[in-house]
Write an enzyme that holds these catalytic residues in place. Sequence first.
Site, short mmCIF file in Angstrom:
data_model
loop_
_atom_site.label_atom_id
_atom_site.label_comp_id
_atom_site.label_asym_id
_atom_site.label_seq_id
_atom_site.Cartn_x
_atom_site.Cartn_y
_atom_site.Cartn_z
N GLU A 169 0.80 -1.24 0.00
CA GLU A 169 0.00 0.00 0.00
C GLU A 169 0.83 1.28 0.00
O GLU A 169 0.58 2.19 0.79
CB GLU A 169 -0.97 -0.02 1.19
CG GLU A 169 -1.90 -1.21 1.14
CD GLU A 169 -2.83 -1.34 2.35
OE1 GLU A 169 -2.79 -0.46 3.22
OE2 GLU A 169 -3.58 -2.33 2.40
N ASN A 211 1.96 -5.16 -3.13
CA ASN A 211 0.55 -5.45 -2.84
C ASN A 211 -0.22 -4.16 -2.55
O ASN A 211 0.27 -3.30 -1.81
CB ASN A 211 0.51 -6.36 -1.60
CG ASN A 211 -0.86 -6.90 -1.29
OD1 ASN A 211 -1.54 -7.44 -2.16
ND2 ASN A 211 -1.29 -6.76 -0.03
N HIS A 247 -10.60 -5.96 -2.07
CA HIS A 247 -11.66 -5.74 -1.08
C HIS A 247 -12.78 -5.00 -1.82
O HIS A 247 -12.72 -3.79 -2.01
CB HIS A 247 -11.13 -4.89 0.09
CG HIS A 247 -10.07 -5.57 0.89
ND1 HIS A 247 -10.31 -6.73 1.60
CD2 HIS A 247 -8.77 -5.27 1.08
CE1 HIS A 247 -9.19 -7.10 2.21
NE2 HIS A 247 -8.24 -6.25 1.91
N GLU A 274 -6.43 -10.51 -1.05
CA GLU A 274 -7.21 -10.27 0.18
C GLU A 274 -8.70 -10.21 -0.15
O GLU A 274 -9.45 -9.39 0.39
CB GLU A 274 -6.77 -8.96 0.86
CG GLU A 274 -5.29 -8.94 1.22
CD GLU A 274 -4.85 -7.66 1.91
OE1 GLU A 274 -5.70 -6.91 2.42
OE2 GLU A 274 -3.63 -7.41 1.93
N ASP A 276 -12.46 -10.09 -0.51
CA ASP A 276 -13.75 -10.15 0.19
C ASP A 276 -14.70 -9.20 -0.53
O ASP A 276 -14.27 -8.25 -1.17
CB ASP A 276 -13.65 -9.88 1.70
CG ASP A 276 -12.90 -8.61 2.08
OD1 ASP A 276 -12.70 -7.75 1.21
OD2 ASP A 276 -12.50 -8.49 3.25
#
Length: 458
Positions: A169, A211, A247, A274, A276
Amino acid sequence: MKDTASTVGAPRLRPRTVLISVAAGAALLASTALFAPAANAAASTLGAAAAQSGRYFGTATNSSQLSNAAYATILNREFNSIVAENEMKWDATEPQQNVFNFGGGDRLVAHARANGMSVRGHTLVWHAQQPGWAQSLSGSALRNAMVNHINQVAGHFRGQIHSWDVVNEAFADGGSGGRRDSNLQRTGNDWIEVAFRTARAADPNARLCYNDYNTDGINAKSTGIYNMVRDFKNRGVPIDCVGFQSHLGTSIPGDYQANLQRFADLGVDVQITELDVAQGSNQASIYERVTRACLAVTRCTGITVWGIRDSDSWRRGENPLLFDGNGNKKPAYQSVLNALNSVSGPNPTNPPPTTIAPPPPGGACSASVSLNSWNGGFVATVRVTAGNAAIRGWTVRVTLPSGTTITGTWNAQASGSTGTVDFTNVSYNGQLGAGASTEFGFQGTGTGPSGTPTCTAT
Ligand code: 9MR
């Protein structure tokens, strides 16, 4: 940081045991051939279904959850890769400067090994979840602390992590396409490449990933990252993969797959890291879209969801995962499984990553010393060699004459400094293949060790 991004790790094919009840088994024995599975039978778990095309299917996890039977049952049944949700981050692994705590991470790695799973590493450097002491550093002190952190953490887990999120990030949200301001960024724009070069040296076999989130389509942020990766590839900065956290809310950009593909075309792997998705009428279809996009991109090596049950999620109120709070499979689970099963045959350019299994106990080793001494001091170099079988670790016992004191040791842990001293391997040099060697050393005052050291394999 609820948004979009991904991270991946490489899982591995896990042989499954078919359990047959005694009564049913007796009936089946007579006609085994009738029950042989079809060559293209659909796999019944996420990990096995992903492995059909050489990919892994993983989840974020926490060592504290492993003792929950309901949780562990799903984890061990469905997933062939894990990533630490928090326990390999800077605040967890180096709570005080140069004082390391690998307890949680080690427990997760041990669980993965025992269950035939591979491990993603998350994350070596990030502006968030820094320990307080690092937050207050700047300039060269912070840069040096970052390098030491990477060396120690990647060195500790060396050989056990298939892909590391080296940097997490680091790009800004919004339209700039530039870097996020942070204490790390203020040490100089080269901090990311320094992190990658350091990680490569610390664990040469791990794939090194960048990432980030909000990178789920072609947008200013993902293009900023794309330009960095292209520059790194052009200049030989070691980078192997890009993680797309993913996400997601209640929609997915139409160019999700095209975005993965443009990164893959730069010559890096891509991983969904990650995943979701907010619960809504289209949760299952968004999960399916992400899965199909990964399967359609040859260099997309696997998918990781950010937790197992909705109740485990950092976005609990949005019920964004594949299992409900009671561990029941949701429609989204079935859509992912079906998508994974729709692709058959291994992807030739993406063979299944290998889980590194520890060698069995019981091997033997030997040790020899070469001594460089002078009046009043010495440096000893000890060569440790495995016997006819691989070993997991070693301890070398050395006898020192009275008056001799060890003042420094490298590549081993010493039990003392005088008399009979045991030197034990450190994290990265314990495992030796049959006949393989490693060296450690120590220095001291006095006349140096006497006699031949003994070596015990552990
Ligand atoms: O899920 C993680 C949560 O338990 C932590 O409190 C949080 C701390 O910042 O980090 C969460 O995981 C994040 C991941 O490490 C990086 N991408 C965003 C994830 C969700 O915030």
